[in-house]
Write an enzyme that holds these catalytic residues in place. Sequence first.
Site, PDB file in Angstrom:
ATOM      1  N   GLU A  79       0.838  -1.189   0.000  1.00  0.00           N
ATOM      2  CA  GLU A  79       0.000   0.000   0.000  1.00  0.00           C
ATOM      3  C   GLU A  79       0.877   1.244   0.000  1.00  0.00           C
ATOM      4  OE1 GLU A  79      -3.177  -0.236   2.900  1.00  0.00           O
ATOM      5  OE2 GLU A  79      -3.459  -2.345   2.389  1.00  0.00           O
ATOM      6  N   CYS A 108      -1.723  -7.286   6.695  1.00  0.00           N
ATOM      7  CA  CYS A 108      -1.278  -8.636   6.308  1.00  0.00           C
ATOM      8  C   CYS A 108      -0.118  -9.247   7.086  1.00  0.00           C
ATOM      9  CB  CYS A 108      -0.955  -8.645   4.822  1.00  0.00           C
ATOM     10  SG  CYS A 108      -2.450  -8.389   3.856  1.00  0.00           S
ATOM     11  N   VAL A 134       8.420   2.060  15.011  1.00  0.00           N
ATOM     12  CA  VAL A 134       7.666   1.747  16.229  1.00  0.00           C
ATOM     13  C   VAL A 134       6.966   0.380  16.114  1.00  0.00           C
ATOM     14  CG1 VAL A 134       5.724   3.121  15.359  1.00  0.00           C
ATOM     15  CG2 VAL A 134       5.894   2.707  17.797  1.00  0.00           C
TER      16      VAL A 134
HETATM   17  P1  NAD Z   1     -10.408  -5.423   1.791  1.00  0.00           P
HETATM   18  O1  NAD Z   1     -11.063  -5.700   3.061  1.00  0.00           O
HETATM   19  O2  NAD Z   1      -9.918  -4.030   1.491  1.00  0.00           O
HETATM   20  O3  NAD Z   1     -11.396  -5.819   0.592  1.00  0.00           O
HETATM   21  C1  NAD Z   1     -12.109  -7.013   0.521  1.00  0.00           C
HETATM   22  C2  NAD Z   1     -13.479  -6.713  -0.060  1.00  0.00           C
HETATM   23  O4  NAD Z   1     -14.150  -7.974  -0.297  1.00  0.00           O
HETATM   24  C3  NAD Z   1     -14.412  -5.923   0.874  1.00  0.00           C
HETATM   25  O5  NAD Z   1     -14.810  -4.720   0.231  1.00  0.00           O
HETATM   26  C4  NAD Z   1     -15.609  -6.878   1.128  1.00  0.00           C
HETATM   27  O6  NAD Z   1     -16.845  -6.199   1.207  1.00  0.00           O
HETATM   28  C5  NAD Z   1     -15.547  -7.760  -0.093  1.00  0.00           C
HETATM   29  N1  NAD Z   1     -16.221  -9.056   0.062  1.00  0.00           N
HETATM   30  C6  NAD Z   1     -16.115  -9.942   1.086  1.00  0.00           C
HETATM   31  N2  NAD Z   1     -16.863 -11.035   0.849  1.00  0.00           N
HETATM   32  C7  NAD Z   1     -17.456 -10.840  -0.349  1.00  0.00           C
HETATM   33  C8  NAD Z   1     -18.336 -11.629  -1.154  1.00  0.00           C
HETATM   34  N3  NAD Z   1     -18.745 -12.832  -0.762  1.00  0.00           N
HETATM   35  N4  NAD Z   1     -18.763 -11.117  -2.331  1.00  0.00           N
HETATM   36  C9  NAD Z   1     -18.352  -9.888  -2.746  1.00  0.00           C
HETATM   37  N5  NAD Z   1     -17.513  -9.118  -2.043  1.00  0.00           N
HETATM   38  C10 NAD Z   1     -17.053  -9.573  -0.860  1.00  0.00           C
HETATM   39  O7  NAD Z   1      -9.205  -6.445   1.666  1.00  0.00           O
HETATM   40  P2  NAD Z   1      -7.832  -6.275   0.836  1.00  0.00           P
HETATM   41  O8  NAD Z   1      -6.854  -5.466   1.617  1.00  0.00           O
HETATM   42  O9  NAD Z   1      -8.140  -5.887  -0.563  1.00  0.00           O
HETATM   43  O10 NAD Z   1      -7.294  -7.768   0.881  1.00  0.00           O
HETATM   44  C11 NAD Z   1      -7.889  -8.788   0.107  1.00  0.00           C
HETATM   45  C12 NAD Z   1      -6.968  -9.992   0.110  1.00  0.00           C
HETATM   46  O11 NAD Z   1      -5.725  -9.652  -0.521  1.00  0.00           O
HETATM   47  C13 NAD Z   1      -6.605 -10.516   1.494  1.00  0.00           C
HETATM   48  O12 NAD Z   1      -6.516 -11.917   1.437  1.00  0.00           O
HETATM   49  C14 NAD Z   1      -5.241  -9.925   1.743  1.00  0.00           C
HETATM   50  O13 NAD Z   1      -4.481 -10.734   2.605  1.00  0.00           O
HETATM   51  C15 NAD Z   1      -4.630  -9.932   0.366  1.00  0.00           C
HETATM   52  N6  NAD Z   1      -3.606  -8.902   0.130  1.00  0.00           N
HETATM   53  C16 NAD Z   1      -3.766  -7.637   0.590  1.00  0.00           C
HETATM   54  C17 NAD Z   1      -2.813  -6.671   0.312  1.00  0.00           C
HETATM   55  C18 NAD Z   1      -2.946  -5.256   0.802  1.00  0.00           C
HETATM   56  O14 NAD Z   1      -2.009  -4.491   0.629  1.00  0.00           O
HETATM   57  N7  NAD Z   1      -4.049  -4.865   1.401  1.00  0.00           N
HETATM   58  C19 NAD Z   1      -1.708  -6.991  -0.493  1.00  0.00           C
HETATM   59  C20 NAD Z   1      -1.588  -8.293  -0.966  1.00  0.00           C
HETATM   60  C21 NAD Z   1      -2.543  -9.245  -0.652  1.00  0.00           C
HETATM   61  C1  UGA Z   2       3.257  -5.742   2.611  1.00  0.00           C
HETATM   62  C2  UGA Z   2       4.273  -6.288   1.609  1.00  0.00           C
HETATM   63  O1  UGA Z   2       5.335  -5.339   1.472  1.00  0.00           O
HETATM   64  C3  UGA Z   2       3.620  -6.542   0.249  1.00  0.00           C
HETATM   65  O2  UGA Z   2       4.557  -7.144  -0.634  1.00  0.00           O
HETATM   66  C4  UGA Z   2       2.420  -7.470   0.442  1.00  0.00           C
HETATM   67  O3  UGA Z   2       1.762  -7.662  -0.793  1.00  0.00           O
HETATM   68  C5  UGA Z   2       1.472  -6.858   1.445  1.00  0.00           C
HETATM   69  O4  UGA Z   2       2.159  -6.637   2.706  1.00  0.00           O
HETATM   70  C6  UGA Z   2       0.313  -7.751   1.774  1.00  0.00           C
HETATM   71  O5  UGA Z   2       0.347  -8.939   1.544  1.00  0.00           O
HETATM   72  O6  UGA Z   2      -0.636  -7.159   2.296  1.00  0.00           O
HETATM   73  P1  UGA Z   2       2.172  -3.371   3.103  1.00  0.00           P
HETATM   74  O7  UGA Z   2       1.752  -4.000   4.386  1.00  0.00           O
HETATM   75  O8  UGA Z   2       1.153  -2.668   2.290  1.00  0.00           O
HETATM   76  O9  UGA Z   2       2.820  -4.473   2.137  1.00  0.00           O
HETATM   77  O10 UGA Z   2       3.333  -2.306   3.373  1.00  0.00           O
HETATM   78  P2  UGA Z   2       4.902  -2.448   3.717  1.00  0.00           P
HETATM   79  O11 UGA Z   2       5.627  -1.418   2.955  1.00  0.00           O
HETATM   80  O12 UGA Z   2       5.379  -3.827   3.593  1.00  0.00           O
HETATM   81  O13 UGA Z   2       4.947  -2.026   5.248  1.00  0.00           O
HETATM   82  C7  UGA Z   2       4.404  -2.843   6.266  1.00  0.00           C
HETATM   83  C8  UGA Z   2       4.746  -2.263   7.618  1.00  0.00           C
HETATM   84  O14 UGA Z   2       6.132  -2.426   7.912  1.00  0.00           O
HETATM   85  C9  UGA Z   2       4.470  -0.761   7.742  1.00  0.00           C
HETATM   86  O15 UGA Z   2       3.935  -0.462   9.001  1.00  0.00           O
HETATM   87  C10 UGA Z   2       5.840  -0.142   7.572  1.00  0.00           C
HETATM   88  O16 UGA Z   2       5.934   1.120   8.165  1.00  0.00           O
HETATM   89  C11 UGA Z   2       6.701  -1.174   8.258  1.00  0.00           C
HETATM   90  N1  UGA Z   2       8.112  -1.142   7.804  1.00  0.00           N
HETATM   91  C12 UGA Z   2       8.428  -1.484   6.532  1.00  0.00           C
HETATM   92  C13 UGA Z   2       9.100  -0.788   8.704  1.00  0.00           C
HETATM   93  O17 UGA Z   2       8.824  -0.481   9.876  1.00  0.00           O
HETATM   94  N2  UGA Z   2      10.402  -0.778   8.280  1.00  0.00           N
HETATM   95  C14 UGA Z   2      10.746  -1.105   7.013  1.00  0.00           C
HETATM   96  O18 UGA Z   2      11.957  -1.081   6.697  1.00  0.00           O
HETATM   97  C15 UGA Z   2       9.733  -1.475   6.120  1.00  0.00           C
END
Ligand code: NAD
Ligand code: UGA
Length: 465
Positions: free
Chosen positions: A167, A278, A272
């Site tokens: 993110e 995740c 911190v």
């Molecule tokens: P999120 O909560 O932002 O979004 C999930 C969405 O799915 C919600 O809007 C919810 O309303 C919807 N939903 C749930 N059940 C549903 C259904 N049955 N039909 C239709 N919609 C439905 O979650 P996210 O952050 O996008 O994460 C999604 C997945 O991707 C998770 O498994 C997470 O671990 C993974 N992931 C997240 C990140 C990240 O940076 N947030 C990065 C890589 C992988």
């Molecule tokens: C992380 C991974 O970087 C992604 O590759 C992965 O897809 C994602 O999780 C996921 O599966 O959700 P994200 O959590 O969005 O991404 O952000 P990061 O940049 O990884 O930071 C995670 C946390 O670690 C933050 O709180 C950040 O401030 C902290 N961080 C990161 C540190 O404290 N030090 C660092 O050197 C790096």
Amino acid sequence: MRSVKNICCIGAGYVGGPTMAVIAHECPEINVTVVDINPERIAQWNGDNLDELPIYEPGLKEIVAKCRDKNLFFSTDVEGAIDKSEVVFISVNTPTKTYGKGKGKAADLKYIELCARTIAKVAKSDKIIIEKSTLPVRTAEALKSILSNTGSGVNFEILSNPEFLAEGTAVNDLMNPDRVLIGGDNTPSGIEAKEVLSKIYEHWVPEERILKTNVWSSELSKLVANAFLAQRVSSINSISALCEKTDANIDEVSKAIGLDSRIGPKFLKASVGFGGSCFQKDILNLVYIARSLGLTEVADYWEQVIIMNDYQKSRFVDKIITSQYNTINGKRIVIYGWAFKKDTNDTRESAAIYVVDALLEENAEIIVYDPKVSEERIFADLDYLGTRDSSENRKRVTVANDPMEITKNAHAIAILTEWDEFKSYDWKTIYENMMKPAFVFDGRRLMTNSNLRQIGFEYYNLGEV
Ligand code: NAD
Ligand code: UGA
């Protein structure tokens, strides 16, 4: 090979929204529909004001503006979108279970299962189903079991295609991924399905960065990648505590070790504590899987990454209390930053939530400023912990819009997110505004190169004396 004209993605969240926007942008001949059961979220994606998309990500609104209602659609019609698509991505949330077996550790797969059942009910033609959500290894087996018992004669090919975006940099990560991972069966139909998905990514990703594996390697690699990244943060954070006792400087140590090409410079920034939706969830999941398989040493090893992260947060709180003569009762503490990192409005598992909760337990008065996080979100995060009732949280915490004004008569400032704008503030005026001695607790080492001590602040920079 089958041609793809319609894709749908179930889940319009932090992953589904940006990922599909980029696919629509790079594949103009494919119609992409993102569906969600949350009508408010879909309304926000469809709203006229692009500054109010449900997710803030640099570069995202420009892509949405270009593609929306051309080949990118947001809808609540989940069944309709599944029906007309050849490829269905599942990108719903997979939080840690809060009940029953595996509570607090295992991934809750109820949303995934619901998606599979909806697909099974609706589908009238063969489809490729793609796990985009992060899932425990061998989840594809459960999906297969649900989808193969429909009796409709429809064939489903299940692929794992985990997402690695972070993110705050989601659009750039999606446009220039280090790799795209596609896991699938090594049967003729599985190999064909992997090829179909690969062709979509090949619109903009060089072929050599598209890695094809079996399903289980792909599912497991996603958990392992997050575990390794989080482990680096916990490792450097553990050393930050040692630096504070030895006069070493954590940035100098990070640089010195990161220049070793075998170690590398990234993800060595002391903080911190890591947050985000995740890292903790995925490590807990990995630990749960290892423990379930009788691999106690493996489980204990990875669990330590979380224990160290919790220690870092509580160590920071202790520092705030002990520096202020062992009491913060009634003291006015300004919190700069609530998001779990800069350039996102996401607050899930943000260190700020836990730090503020602990400060409230010491009866401090808290004033929060974050440039992107709403007041509603901040109170929802505190209420969710359930430490005190929500009226008490509202009485003791103020969420403010003016970062300078709130420093008047403050005893301390804690920097918990590394927003760039904090660096450009007029810190001399802030100092004048505050009670003396004026404390700054920098949980992000954001102000390392500023002259806070010369101005007169008592400045604690995490990871150095
Ligand atoms: P999120 O909560 O932002 O979004 C999930 C969405 O799915 C919600 O809007 C919810 O309303 C919807 N939903 C749930 N059940 C549903 C259904 N049955 N039909 C239709 N919609 C439905 O979650 P996210 O952050 O996008 O994460 C999604 C997945 O991707 C998770 O498994 C997470 O671990 C993974 N992931 C997240 C990140 C990240 O940076 N947030 C990065 C890589 C992988
Ligand atoms: C992380 C991974 O970087 C992604 O590759 C992965 O897809 C994602 O999780 C996921 O599966 O959700 P994200 O959590 O969005 O991404 O952000 P990061 O940049 O990884 O930071 C995670 C946390 O670690 C933050 O709180 C950040 O401030 C902290 N961080 C990161 C540190 O404290 N030090 C660092 O050197 C790096």
